[in-house]
Design a protein around this motif. Structure first.
Motif, PDB file in Angstrom:
ATOM      1  N   TYR A  66       0.881  -1.160   0.000  1.00 29.74           N
ATOM      2  CA  TYR A  66       0.000   0.000   0.000  1.00 29.74           C
ATOM      3  C   TYR A  66       0.920   1.212   0.000  1.00 29.74           C
ATOM      4  O   TYR A  66       1.990   1.195   0.625  1.00 29.74           O
ATOM      5  N   TYR A  67       0.510   2.281  -0.681  1.00 38.11           N
ATOM      6  CA  TYR A  67       1.303   3.506  -0.718  1.00 38.11           C
ATOM      7  C   TYR A  67       0.348   4.684  -0.640  1.00 38.11           C
ATOM      8  O   TYR A  67      -0.669   4.703  -1.338  1.00 38.11           O
ATOM      9  N   GLU A  84       6.839  -1.904 -12.325  1.00 41.36           N
ATOM     10  CA  GLU A  84       5.995  -1.591 -11.171  1.00 41.36           C
ATOM     11  C   GLU A  84       4.585  -1.271 -11.648  1.00 41.36           C
ATOM     12  O   GLU A  84       4.381  -0.349 -12.433  1.00 41.36           O
ATOM     13  N   ASN A  85       3.627  -2.053 -11.176  1.00 44.63           N
ATOM     14  CA  ASN A  85       2.214  -1.858 -11.486  1.00 44.63           C
ATOM     15  C   ASN A  85       1.573  -1.045 -10.377  1.00 44.63           C
ATOM     16  O   ASN A  85       1.700  -1.398  -9.196  1.00 44.63           O
ATOM     17  N   TRP A  86       0.893   0.045 -10.740  1.00 44.36           N
ATOM     18  CA  TRP A  86       0.218   0.927  -9.786  1.00 44.36           C
ATOM     19  C   TRP A  86      -1.292   0.745  -9.924  1.00 44.36           C
ATOM     20  O   TRP A  86      -1.810   0.687 -11.047  1.00 44.36           O
ATOM     21  N   TYR A  87      -2.001   0.693  -8.782  1.00 38.28           N
ATOM     22  CA  TYR A  87      -3.457   0.504  -8.752  1.00 38.28           C
ATOM     23  C   TYR A  87      -4.093   1.552  -7.847  1.00 38.28           C
ATOM     24  O   TYR A  87      -3.731   1.668  -6.680  1.00 38.28           O
ATOM     25  N   PHE A  88      -5.048   2.294  -8.377  1.00 36.73           N
ATOM     26  CA  PHE A  88      -5.737   3.340  -7.621  1.00 36.73           C
ATOM     27  C   PHE A  88      -6.787   2.725  -6.699  1.00 36.73           C
ATOM     28  O   PHE A  88      -7.524   1.838  -7.097  1.00 36.73           O
ATOM     29  N   HIS A  89      -6.868   3.245  -5.445  1.00 39.77           N
ATOM     30  CA  HIS A  89      -7.896   2.803  -4.501  1.00 39.77           C
ATOM     31  C   HIS A  89      -8.828   3.941  -4.077  1.00 39.77           C
ATOM     32  O   HIS A  89     -10.029   3.843  -4.246  1.00 39.77           O
ATOM     33  N   LYS A  90      -8.263   4.975  -3.477  1.00 41.73           N
ATOM     34  CA  LYS A  90      -9.069   6.036  -2.862  1.00 41.73           C
ATOM     35  C   LYS A  90      -8.367   7.376  -2.998  1.00 41.73           C
ATOM     36  O   LYS A  90      -7.165   7.437  -3.079  1.00 41.73           O
ATOM     37  N   GLY A  91      -9.184   8.435  -2.965  1.00 41.05           N
ATOM     38  CA  GLY A  91      -8.622   9.765  -2.841  1.00 41.05           C
ATOM     39  C   GLY A  91      -8.535  10.551  -4.133  1.00 41.05           C
ATOM     40  O   GLY A  91      -9.286  10.315  -5.080  1.00 41.05           O
ATOM     41  N   GLN A  92      -7.588  11.473  -4.134  1.00 36.81           N
ATOM     42  CA  GLN A  92      -7.400  12.417  -5.227  1.00 36.81           C
ATOM     43  C   GLN A  92      -6.583  11.806  -6.364  1.00 36.81           C
ATOM     44  O   GLN A  92      -5.822  10.872  -6.155  1.00 36.81           O
ATOM     45  N   PRO A  93      -6.695  12.357  -7.567  1.00 41.14           N
ATOM     46  CA  PRO A  93      -5.868  11.882  -8.678  1.00 41.14           C
ATOM     47  C   PRO A  93      -4.378  12.025  -8.374  1.00 41.14           C
ATOM     48  O   PRO A  93      -3.938  13.001  -7.765  1.00 41.14           O
ATOM     49  N   LEU A  94      -3.622  11.042  -8.819  1.00 42.92           N
ATOM     50  CA  LEU A  94      -2.177  11.008  -8.653  1.00 42.92           C
ATOM     51  C   LEU A  94      -1.543  11.126 -10.033  1.00 42.92           C
ATOM     52  O   LEU A  94      -1.944  10.428 -10.964  1.00 42.92           O
ATOM     53  N   THR A 115     -10.284  11.380 -16.733  1.00 42.97           N
ATOM     54  CA  THR A 115      -8.964  11.701 -17.285  1.00 42.97           C
ATOM     55  C   THR A 115      -7.890  10.722 -16.838  1.00 42.97           C
ATOM     56  O   THR A 115      -6.742  10.826 -17.271  1.00 42.97           O
ATOM     57  N   GLY A 116      -8.240   9.778 -15.970  1.00 43.28           N
ATOM     58  CA  GLY A 116      -7.249   8.883 -15.380  1.00 43.28           C
ATOM     59  C   GLY A 116      -7.420   7.431 -15.743  1.00 43.28           C
ATOM     60  O   GLY A 116      -8.277   7.059 -16.549  1.00 43.28           O
ATOM     61  N   ASN A 117      -6.596   6.619 -15.126  1.00 42.85           N
ATOM     62  CA  ASN A 117      -6.619   5.167 -15.278  1.00 42.85           C
ATOM     63  C   ASN A 117      -6.643   4.541 -13.893  1.00 42.85           C
ATOM     64  O   ASN A 117      -6.016   5.071 -12.970  1.00 42.85           O
ATOM     65  N   PHE A 118      -7.302   3.397 -13.752  1.00 37.63           N
ATOM     66  CA  PHE A 118      -7.309   2.681 -12.480  1.00 37.63           C
ATOM     67  C   PHE A 118      -5.974   1.993 -12.222  1.00 37.63           C
ATOM     68  O   PHE A 118      -5.628   1.703 -11.088  1.00 37.63           O
ATOM     69  N   SER A 119      -5.234   1.700 -13.302  1.00 38.95           N
ATOM     70  CA  SER A 119      -3.929   1.066 -13.143  1.00 38.95           C
ATOM     71  C   SER A 119      -3.010   1.505 -14.267  1.00 38.95           C
ATOM     72  O   SER A 119      -3.467   1.926 -15.335  1.00 38.95           O
ATOM     73  N   THR A 139      -4.012  10.341  -1.617  1.00 33.86           N
ATOM     74  CA  THR A 139      -4.243   9.246  -2.552  1.00 33.86           C
ATOM     75  C   THR A 139      -3.723   7.971  -1.923  1.00 33.86           C
ATOM     76  O   THR A 139      -2.604   7.941  -1.396  1.00 33.86           O
ATOM     77  N   LEU A 140      -4.531   6.924  -1.977  1.00 35.45           N
ATOM     78  CA  LEU A 140      -4.130   5.597  -1.522  1.00 35.45           C
ATOM     79  C   LEU A 140      -4.105   4.687  -2.743  1.00 35.45           C
ATOM     80  O   LEU A 140      -5.096   4.579  -3.467  1.00 35.45           O
ATOM     81  N   VAL A 141      -2.947   4.062  -2.969  1.00 32.56           N
ATOM     82  CA  VAL A 141      -2.763   3.162  -4.100  1.00 32.56           C
ATOM     83  C   VAL A 141      -2.090   1.884  -3.612  1.00 32.56           C
ATOM     84  O   VAL A 141      -1.644   1.801  -2.467  1.00 32.56           O
ATOM     85  N   SER A 142      -2.017   0.907  -4.488  1.00 28.56           N
ATOM     86  CA  SER A 142      -1.167  -0.258  -4.286  1.00 28.56           C
ATOM     87  C   SER A 142      -0.164  -0.298  -5.411  1.00 28.56           C
ATOM     88  O   SER A 142      -0.442   0.157  -6.524  1.00 28.56           O
ATOM     89  N   CYS A 143       1.006  -0.845  -5.110  1.00 29.05           N
ATOM     90  CA  CYS A 143       2.045  -1.038  -6.115  1.00 29.05           C
ATOM     91  C   CYS A 143       2.501  -2.488  -6.046  1.00 29.05           C
ATOM     92  O   CYS A 143       2.826  -2.981  -4.970  1.00 29.05           O
TER      93      CYS A 143
END
Length: 179
Positions: A66-67, A84-94, A115-119, A139-143
């Motif tokens: 989690y990041y 490195e694969n990034w996955y969006f979970h919660k919060g503001q755009p990164l 305008t974004g991507n989930f991963s 922003t909370l993501v997983s990597c």
């Protein structure tokens, strides 16, 4: 409140979401400060092992964290030896800034907005950094990294060296390099 358990052959990490702010997630997910900026916690390290092509060195097949970034904090320019694969979970755009092999700059949005991507994937060996699109909130993501992440293969950018190599990005590099 969080709970970790095994269900069948799978490790499941559940977070009971009562509020949605950075402090809540930092505490409930037991996140720690990351050297590149932000907060993280490793949640998976594969038992399976692989060899990187051309080497005899054994690595875990995959790792995942989690990041979290908040407000004007940023992930300073760095690079790693694996994709490195990034996955969006919660919060503001990164916004993830990647210096491509040809020296061009890509700005990729990780979000649940149109305008974004989930991963997205940052290829191995490229310099990259990340920041909130607006500089406010979190922003909370997983990597997920494959072959698995190892701090021995993590390199923080040195501002002077990167600016020398990519002078066309001096303003961004000056702002987003930690060393």
């Amino acid at each position: 409140m969080s709970e970790a358990s095994r269900k069948g052959g799978f490790f499941v990490y559940t977070c009971f979401m009562e509020t949605q702010n950075a402090a809540y997630y930092i505490q409930s997910l037991n996140l720690l400060p990351h050297p590149e900026g932000g907060y993280y916690r490793e949640v998976f390290r594969s038992a399976a092992e692989v060899n990187r092509i051309g080497t005899a060195e054994v690595k875990q097949a995959c790792t995942s964290i989690y990041y979290l970034l908040e407000n004007d904090d940023f992930s300073g320019f760095h690079r790693i030896a694996s994709d490195e694969n990034w996955y969006f979970h919660k919060g503001q755009p990164l916004i993830i800034r990647v210096i491509e092999k040809d020296g061009s700059l890509a700005s990729l949005e990780l979000s649940d907005e149109g305008t974004g991507n989930f991963s997205l994937v940052v290829p191995a060996g490229l310099w990259f950094a990340a920041e909130l699109k607006t500089g406010e909130g979190f922003t909370l993501v997983s990597c997920a990294v494959a072959p698995g992440f190892d701090f021995s293969e993590f390199e923080m950018a040195k501002k002077v060296e990167l600016v020398s190599q990519y002078p066309q990005h001096e303003v961004l590099l000056t702002r987003m390099c930690r060393e």
